[in-house]
Design a protein around this motif. Structure first.
Motif, PDB file in Angstrom:
ATOM      1  N   TRP A  25      -4.222 -43.013  52.707  1.00 39.41           N
ATOM      2  CA  TRP A  25      -4.569 -42.607  51.342  1.00 39.41           C
ATOM      3  C   TRP A  25      -4.585 -41.085  51.215  1.00 39.41           C
ATOM      4  N   VAL A  26      -5.236 -40.410  52.166  1.00 35.98           N
ATOM      5  CA  VAL A  26      -5.276 -38.939  52.142  1.00 35.98           C
ATOM      6  C   VAL A  26      -3.863 -38.387  52.250  1.00 35.98           C
ATOM      7  N   LYS A  27      -3.052 -38.945  53.145  1.00 36.22           N
ATOM      8  CA  LYS A  27      -1.680 -38.461  53.323  1.00 36.22           C
ATOM      9  C   LYS A  27      -0.860 -38.665  52.058  1.00 36.22           C
ATOM     10  N   SER A  28      -1.049 -39.774  51.373  1.00 38.05           N
ATOM     11  CA  SER A  28      -0.281 -40.011  50.135  1.00 38.05           C
ATOM     12  C   SER A  28      -0.622 -38.966  49.073  1.00 38.05           C
ATOM     13  N   ILE A  29      -1.885 -38.605  48.989  1.00 38.62           N
ATOM     14  CA  ILE A  29      -2.302 -37.551  48.046  1.00 38.62           C
ATOM     15  C   ILE A  29      -1.714 -36.212  48.481  1.00 38.62           C
ATOM     16  N   VAL A 132     -14.185 -26.577  56.145  1.00 39.19           N
ATOM     17  CA  VAL A 132     -14.276 -26.161  54.745  1.00 39.19           C
ATOM     18  C   VAL A 132     -15.410 -26.891  54.042  1.00 39.19           C
ATOM     19  N   ARG A 133     -15.806 -26.358  52.911  1.00 40.89           N
ATOM     20  CA  ARG A 133     -16.971 -26.846  52.188  1.00 40.89           C
ATOM     21  C   ARG A 133     -16.752 -28.181  51.488  1.00 40.89           C
ATOM     22  N   LEU A 154     -12.651 -40.897  41.302  1.00 36.59           N
ATOM     23  CA  LEU A 154     -13.320 -39.599  41.346  1.00 36.59           C
ATOM     24  C   LEU A 154     -13.077 -38.849  42.660  1.00 36.59           C
ATOM     25  N   HIS A 155     -12.695 -39.539  43.719  1.00 37.61           N
ATOM     26  CA  HIS A 155     -12.469 -38.883  45.013  1.00 37.61           C
ATOM     27  C   HIS A 155     -11.194 -38.034  45.037  1.00 37.61           C
ATOM     28  N   LEU A 156     -10.277 -38.307  44.148  1.00 29.77           N
ATOM     29  CA  LEU A 156      -9.018 -37.559  44.109  1.00 29.77           C
ATOM     30  C   LEU A 156      -9.258 -36.064  43.931  1.00 29.77           C
ATOM     31  N   THR A 157     -10.178 -35.696  43.062  1.00 26.85           N
ATOM     32  CA  THR A 157     -10.501 -34.283  42.835  1.00 26.85           C
ATOM     33  C   THR A 157     -11.026 -33.633  44.115  1.00 26.85           C
ATOM     34  N   ASN A 158     -11.902 -34.340  44.828  1.00 21.95           N
ATOM     35  CA  ASN A 158     -12.461 -33.782  46.061  1.00 21.95           C
ATOM     36  C   ASN A 158     -11.420 -33.657  47.169  1.00 21.95           C
ATOM     37  N   ASN A 160      -8.182 -33.163  46.793  1.00 20.17           N
ATOM     38  CA  ASN A 160      -7.334 -32.010  46.468  1.00 20.17           C
ATOM     39  C   ASN A 160      -8.075 -30.690  46.665  1.00 20.17           C
ATOM     40  N   GLY A 161      -9.346 -30.645  46.305  1.00 12.02           N
ATOM     41  CA  GLY A 161     -10.132 -29.424  46.536  1.00 12.02           C
ATOM     42  C   GLY A 161     -10.270 -29.112  48.012  1.00 12.02           C
ATOM     43  N   MET A 162     -10.493 -30.146  48.819  1.00  9.41           N
ATOM     44  CA  MET A 162     -10.588 -29.957  50.263  1.00  9.41           C
ATOM     45  C   MET A 162      -9.258 -29.448  50.827  1.00  9.41           C
TER      46      MET A 162
END
Length: 178
Positions: A25-29, A132-133, A154-158, A160-162
């Protein structure tokens, strides 16, 4: 400017683990961003014995893989208020390969894996990794359904920010490794 190489480290080797789902999931984003080279790095593939118990023929390959990366995203699940033994072992098998690189943490557990993430931050500091924060924290109660990962939007924003922070710090730290 050359794209950074970021490894998405799967922090568990347990049978039935869900870290491959979270990592994918993280890799796809990340891949949709097109701003770095992202790859899944599964510690299970390296078959590292417990540090100090036996020779680890894969330790060289593990260190080479880590050395080829500019930063990391750790997929961390909480076991007994901490990280898994397999992740701690994999962290200990390398030293210089971790140094002066950036890292983000995506954790999961009953309280979002927050306690495991905090333990990992202390270990990363000792390895000279700049964590990172921004920290996506996934709940076993709301982001998983009978072992199937179903993250809330809602996790998508976090995430991408990370990733923004991992790349900013990773680029800065690369200048001192050259």
């Amino acid at each position: 400017m050359t794209k950074l190489n970021i490894g998405i480290i799967l922090g568990s080797t347990r049978e039935g683990r869900v870290s491959p789902q979270v990592g994918a999931w993280v890799k796809s984003i990340a891949d949709k961003r097109g701003d770095a080279n992202y790859e899944i790095v599964d510690i299970a593939d390296y078959k590292l014995p417990l540090l100090g118990e036996a020779d680890a023929p894969q330790a060289g390959a593990w260190n080479e893989k880590l050395a080829s990366l500019d930063g990391f995203v750790f997929i961390v699940q909480e076991y007994n208020h901490s990280i898994s033994a397999s992740l701690k072992n994999a962290l200990d098998y390398a030293r210089e390969a971790w140094n002066n690189k950036s890292a983000g943490i995506v954790s999961y557990g009953s309280v979002g894996g927050a306690r495991a993430a905090e333990h990992l931050r202390g270990i990363l500091g000792e390895l000279s990794v700049a964590d990172v924060r921004v920290h996506p924290a996934l709940s076993l109660f709301t982001d998983f359904d009978n072992g199937t990962f179903k993250p809330a939007d809602l996790h998508l924003t976090n995430v991408n920010g990370m990733l923004d922070q991992v790349l900013a710090w990773g680029g800065a730290l690369k200048t001192i490794r050259q």
